[in-house]
Design a protein around this motif. Sequence first.
Motif, PDB file in Angstrom:
ATOM      1  N   GLU A  92       0.816  -1.215   0.000  1.00  0.00           N
ATOM      2  CA  GLU A  92       0.000   0.000   0.000  1.00  0.00           C
ATOM      3  C   GLU A  92       0.851   1.266   0.000  1.00  0.00           C
ATOM      4  N   ALA A  93       1.938   1.260   0.743  1.00  0.00           N
ATOM      5  CA  ALA A  93       2.788   2.451   0.837  1.00  0.00           C
ATOM      6  C   ALA A  93       3.423   2.813  -0.511  1.00  0.00           C
ATOM      7  N   ASP A  94       3.564   1.843  -1.404  1.00  0.00           N
ATOM      8  CA  ASP A  94       4.190   2.078  -2.709  1.00  0.00           C
ATOM      9  C   ASP A  94       3.180   2.220  -3.851  1.00  0.00           C
ATOM     10  N   TRP A  95       1.895   2.109  -3.542  1.00  0.00           N
ATOM     11  CA  TRP A  95       0.855   2.050  -4.569  1.00  0.00           C
ATOM     12  C   TRP A  95       0.903   3.229  -5.537  1.00  0.00           C
ATOM     13  N   ALA A  96       0.910   4.437  -5.026  1.00  0.00           N
ATOM     14  CA  ALA A  96       0.820   5.617  -5.887  1.00  0.00           C
ATOM     15  C   ALA A  96       1.984   5.707  -6.869  1.00  0.00           C
ATOM     16  N   GLU A  97       3.135   5.243  -6.469  1.00  0.00           N
ATOM     17  CA  GLU A  97       4.304   5.300  -7.332  1.00  0.00           C
ATOM     18  C   GLU A  97       4.367   4.110  -8.283  1.00  0.00           C
ATOM     19  N   ARG A  98       4.146   2.920  -7.767  1.00  0.00           N
ATOM     20  CA  ARG A  98       4.374   1.712  -8.563  1.00  0.00           C
ATOM     21  C   ARG A  98       3.227   1.321  -9.493  1.00  0.00           C
ATOM     22  N   ALA A  99       1.985   1.496  -9.072  1.00  0.00           N
ATOM     23  CA  ALA A  99       0.858   1.044  -9.897  1.00  0.00           C
ATOM     24  C   ALA A  99       0.857   1.690 -11.282  1.00  0.00           C
ATOM     25  N   PRO A 100       1.000   3.016 -11.384  1.00  0.00           N
ATOM     26  CA  PRO A 100       1.035   3.605 -12.736  1.00  0.00           C
ATOM     27  C   PRO A 100       2.240   3.130 -13.559  1.00  0.00           C
ATOM     28  N   ARG A 101       3.345   2.894 -12.903  1.00  0.00           N
ATOM     29  CA  ARG A 101       4.543   2.428 -13.618  1.00  0.00           C
ATOM     30  C   ARG A 101       4.316   1.022 -14.172  1.00  0.00           C
ATOM     31  N   ILE A 102       3.706   0.162 -13.384  1.00  0.00           N
ATOM     32  CA  ILE A 102       3.422  -1.198 -13.854  1.00  0.00           C
ATOM     33  C   ILE A 102       2.455  -1.166 -15.034  1.00  0.00           C
ATOM     34  N   VAL A 103       1.443  -0.319 -14.953  1.00  0.00           N
ATOM     35  CA  VAL A 103       0.488  -0.200 -16.063  1.00  0.00           C
ATOM     36  C   VAL A 103       1.199   0.309 -17.315  1.00  0.00           C
ATOM     37  N   VAL A 130       4.308  -0.161 -18.147  1.00  0.00           N
ATOM     38  CA  VAL A 130       5.109  -1.276 -18.681  1.00  0.00           C
ATOM     39  C   VAL A 130       4.205  -2.257 -19.436  1.00  0.00           C
ATOM     40  N   ILE A 131       3.038  -2.525 -18.890  1.00  0.00           N
ATOM     41  CA  ILE A 131       2.097  -3.426 -19.563  1.00  0.00           C
ATOM     42  C   ILE A 131       1.682  -2.840 -20.919  1.00  0.00           C
ATOM     43  N   VAL A 132       1.322  -1.560 -20.944  1.00  0.00           N
ATOM     44  CA  VAL A 132       0.908  -0.918 -22.199  1.00  0.00           C
ATOM     45  C   VAL A 132       2.058  -0.966 -23.213  1.00  0.00           C
ATOM     46  N   ASP A 133       3.276  -0.669 -22.772  1.00  0.00           N
ATOM     47  CA  ASP A 133       4.423  -0.727 -23.686  1.00  0.00           C
ATOM     48  C   ASP A 133       4.581  -2.145 -24.255  1.00  0.00           C
ATOM     49  N   GLY A 134       4.352  -3.149 -23.441  1.00  0.00           N
ATOM     50  CA  GLY A 134       4.465  -4.524 -23.907  1.00  0.00           C
ATOM     51  C   GLY A 134       3.359  -4.950 -24.854  1.00  0.00           C
ATOM     52  N   LEU A 135       2.254  -4.230 -24.845  1.00  0.00           N
ATOM     53  CA  LEU A 135       1.134  -4.545 -25.733  1.00  0.00           C
ATOM     54  C   LEU A 135       1.251  -3.889 -27.094  1.00  0.00           C
ATOM     55  N   ARG A 136       2.143  -2.920 -27.237  1.00  0.00           N
ATOM     56  CA  ARG A 136       2.288  -2.207 -28.517  1.00  0.00           C
ATOM     57  C   ARG A 136       2.669  -3.165 -29.640  1.00  0.00           C
ATOM     58  N   ALA A 137       2.108  -2.924 -30.819  1.00  0.00           N
ATOM     59  CA  ALA A 137       2.439  -3.727 -31.993  1.00  0.00           C
ATOM     60  C   ALA A 137       3.871  -3.452 -32.420  1.00  0.00           C
TER      61      ALA A 137
END
Length: 185
Positions: free
Chosen positions: A165-176, A178-185
């Motif tokens: 929870e203490a890292d949520w604000a920083e890490r959650a958007p970063r993980i998303v 990375v996921i979006v970058d990995g989905l790019r064609a």
Amino acid sequence: MAGRERRSDAVANRDRIVEAARAELSESNGATDDLKLHRVAKAAGVGQGTLYRHFPTREHLLAEVYRAELTQLVGTVTPLLAEHAPLDALSRWLDRLVEYARVKRGVMAAIEVAAWQDLYASQHERLDDALETLLEQGKAAGQIRDGVDAADVILLLGALSRIPEADWAERAPRIVAVIVDGLRA
């Protein structure tokens, strides 16, 4: 006619209670043990009797918050696709999903395992369908790689549940991101 007025008032009361509970959960970063039902009732502008008439237990209220949050999340797909390119729409939707995940995490922690499994089983298809729509639009536009489906992305999003929870604000958007970058064609 008077019955209709009460009925619409009851619906409005229920909606205000759910929104007040969601706001309380957001303020407490999804910590359901901080959810004070008397504060929810006050914020919704209803008495505690009205709250308990709609939601006899905290668990009932939390389950409804989860359903409402999911409905809002699923409902954003069409407008996002109408306003943005598919990959951008997916990215914006996943950003919204981060808030949903925070609420879901709090609800999961508060609801008994059997009740959570029933709730999830009855609702997860809607999330899968929304995500699949975004992915298919992105593939059709050549923006999202082929061979990826909603189940793949949901597995990747499972990483959100491991963020302290203490890292949520920083890490959650970063993980998303990375996921979006990995989905790019």
